[in-house]
Write an enzyme that holds these catalytic residues in place. Structure first.
Site, PDB file in Angstrom:
ATOM      1  N   ASP A  30       5.963   5.657 -10.594  1.00  0.00           N
ATOM      2  CA  ASP A  30       5.379   4.504  -9.921  1.00  0.00           C
ATOM      3  C   ASP A  30       6.005   4.371  -8.536  1.00  0.00           C
ATOM      4  O   ASP A  30       7.235   4.366  -8.400  1.00  0.00           O
ATOM      5  CB  ASP A  30       5.629   3.225 -10.730  1.00  0.00           C
ATOM      6  CG  ASP A  30       4.819   2.055 -10.208  1.00  0.00           C
ATOM      7  OD1 ASP A  30       3.721   1.815 -10.722  1.00  0.00           O
ATOM      8  OD2 ASP A  30       5.301   1.369  -9.275  1.00  0.00           O
ATOM      9  N   ASN A  34      -0.274  -1.421   1.458  1.00  0.00           N
ATOM     10  CA  ASN A  34      -1.626  -1.962   1.598  1.00  0.00           C
ATOM     11  C   ASN A  34      -1.654  -3.213   2.459  1.00  0.00           C
ATOM     12  O   ASN A  34      -2.539  -3.390   3.307  1.00  0.00           O
ATOM     13  CB  ASN A  34      -2.210  -2.269   0.218  1.00  0.00           C
ATOM     14  CG  ASN A  34      -2.706  -1.030  -0.499  1.00  0.00           C
ATOM     15  OD1 ASN A  34      -3.094  -0.051   0.133  1.00  0.00           O
ATOM     16  ND2 ASN A  34      -2.689  -1.054  -1.812  1.00  0.00           N
ATOM     17  N   HIS A  54      -5.681  -0.562   3.466  1.00  0.00           N
ATOM     18  CA  HIS A  54      -5.991   0.226   2.275  1.00  0.00           C
ATOM     19  C   HIS A  54      -6.212   1.701   2.578  1.00  0.00           C
ATOM     20  O   HIS A  54      -5.997   2.553   1.710  1.00  0.00           O
ATOM     21  CB  HIS A  54      -7.219  -0.354   1.561  1.00  0.00           C
ATOM     22  CG  HIS A  54      -6.922  -1.646   0.853  1.00  0.00           C
ATOM     23  ND1 HIS A  54      -6.394  -1.681  -0.423  1.00  0.00           N
ATOM     24  CD2 HIS A  54      -7.045  -2.932   1.251  1.00  0.00           C
ATOM     25  CE1 HIS A  54      -6.215  -2.942  -0.788  1.00  0.00           C
ATOM     26  NE2 HIS A  54      -6.607  -3.719   0.205  1.00  0.00           N
ATOM     27  N   ASP A 113      -4.505   4.519   0.476  1.00  0.00           N
ATOM     28  CA  ASP A 113      -5.231   5.630  -0.154  1.00  0.00           C
ATOM     29  C   ASP A 113      -4.603   6.963   0.216  1.00  0.00           C
ATOM     30  O   ASP A 113      -4.454   7.860  -0.622  1.00  0.00           O
ATOM     31  CB  ASP A 113      -6.702   5.621   0.276  1.00  0.00           C
ATOM     32  CG  ASP A 113      -7.497   4.496  -0.368  1.00  0.00           C
ATOM     33  OD1 ASP A 113      -6.962   3.819  -1.271  1.00  0.00           O
ATOM     34  OD2 ASP A 113      -8.653   4.290   0.049  1.00  0.00           O
ATOM     35  N   GLU A 116      -0.959   2.581  -8.610  1.00  0.00           N
ATOM     36  CA  GLU A 116      -0.001   3.535  -8.038  1.00  0.00           C
ATOM     37  C   GLU A 116       0.857   4.176  -9.106  1.00  0.00           C
ATOM     38  O   GLU A 116       1.907   4.752  -8.816  1.00  0.00           O
ATOM     39  CB  GLU A 116       0.886   2.840  -6.999  1.00  0.00           C
ATOM     40  CG  GLU A 116       1.812   1.780  -7.535  1.00  0.00           C
ATOM     41  CD  GLU A 116       1.197   0.388  -7.578  1.00  0.00           C
ATOM     42  OE1 GLU A 116       1.967  -0.577  -7.540  1.00  0.00           O
ATOM     43  OE2 GLU A 116      -0.041   0.274  -7.644  1.00  0.00           O
TER      44      GLU A 116
END
Length: 302
Positions: free
Chosen positions: A180, A188, A193, A197, A223
């Protein structure tokens, strides 16, 4: 309501479409082609492409209307060009992307190309056997994460079911690593975003480069990622997890002039006799992951 002055409306099969004056006089016939929505609302939606342009934007009269703040009113269009199609960015605020690279004006499309507008991702398919390619893509959507192009949670759980049963039957080693990203929400919130991404895609590439064919690496959600390691005990899985942690920490995530350093927390668990279901093994790794986060992040715990 203000309109784009370079655009006119036309009736196609009884539906209003927004087109530019230039598009109305465009010349060459295109090959049979589709856009398939592989990420976003109406997943799997197919948009047939012809010689008429397909418009994409927040405007409700767009051929493909996307209700997202990152999408401009008249964001982009797909138009017939040179016997095929090209994507045209209409000077959008956040850009249009082909295969993760920002489109500077226009870009010719080849079959298999990905087009991203805001949070939505489309796959362009054209040429022979297009129906077979479309059905293959629909199947791919059931087993592959469209953003990172690695296995999705469904494919992961199917693989884990088989390996769990085999390991129990033959008393073989089996370990799971949960990964993680630390403080991913800050990416973000602070950079948008599109940067988020990109970070997820880069993370997938880093880890995928170390995965062997008999192992499974998948996006578990958000994530969070999962690695399934048949024939590895906890000790060896810990060494592998530490390698992944170090690679992530050393990597520079560079996107459109912005460079970020990221870390990740990892939890490792090994199959034990009392475990009766694969979910217990994943749960044990997940518990160790969150313990790693509570104890300071950027570490591996088992």
């Amino acid at each position: 309501m203000p309109r784009d002055p370079t655009r006119t409306t036309s009736q196609i099969d009884g539906q209003t479409r927004i087109t530019s004056v230039r598009d109305l006089v465009a010349g060459l016939a295109s090959k049979d082609a589709f856009l398939v929505l592989v990420r976003g609302p109406e997943l799997g939606r197919r948009i047939t492409l012809t010689d008429e342009p397909v418009t994409i934007g927040r405007d409700p009269d767009s051929t493909i209307a996307l209700k997202h703040d990152s999408v401009s009113r008249y964001h982009a269009r797909i138009e017939a060009y040179d016997g095929g199609h090209r994507v045209v960015d209409n000077a959008s605020t956040n850009g249009t992307y082909r295969n993760q690279h920002q489109v500077a004006g226009t870009a010719q499309l080849a079959t298999g190309d990905y087009v991203q507008v805001g949070d939505a991702i489309f796959k362009y398919l054209c040429g022979d056997n297009i129906e077979a390619a479309f059905h293959e893509e629909i199947y791919r959507l059931t087993i592959e994460d469209s953003l990172t192009q690695i296995a999705n949670k469904r494919a992961l759980l199917e693989f884990l079911d088989k390996e769990f049963a085999r390991a129990k039957r033959y008393s073989r080693d089996l370990s799971v690593i949960m990964v993680d990203l630390d403080h991913f929400k800050r990416v973000n919130d602070g950079y948008g975003h599109l940067m988020g991404d990109f970070v997820l895609r880069e993370l997938a590439k880093i880890i995928m480069s170390r995965i062997r064919k008999e192992e499974m690496f998948a996006r578990y959600g958000g994530e969070e990622f999962c690695v399934v390691l048949p024939e590895l005990n906890c000790e060896k899985a810990l060494v592998f997890a530490e390698t992944l942690r170090s690679l992530i920490e050393q990597h520079s995530f560079e996107f459109e002039g912005t460079s970020l350093k990221m870390t990740a927390s990892l939890g490792v668990a090994e199959l034990t006799s009392p475990m009766g279901r694969p979910e217990e093994l994943v749960g044990a790794a997940d518990e160790n992951l969150y313990r790693a986060k509570r104890e300071g992040r950027n570490r591996v715990l088992a």
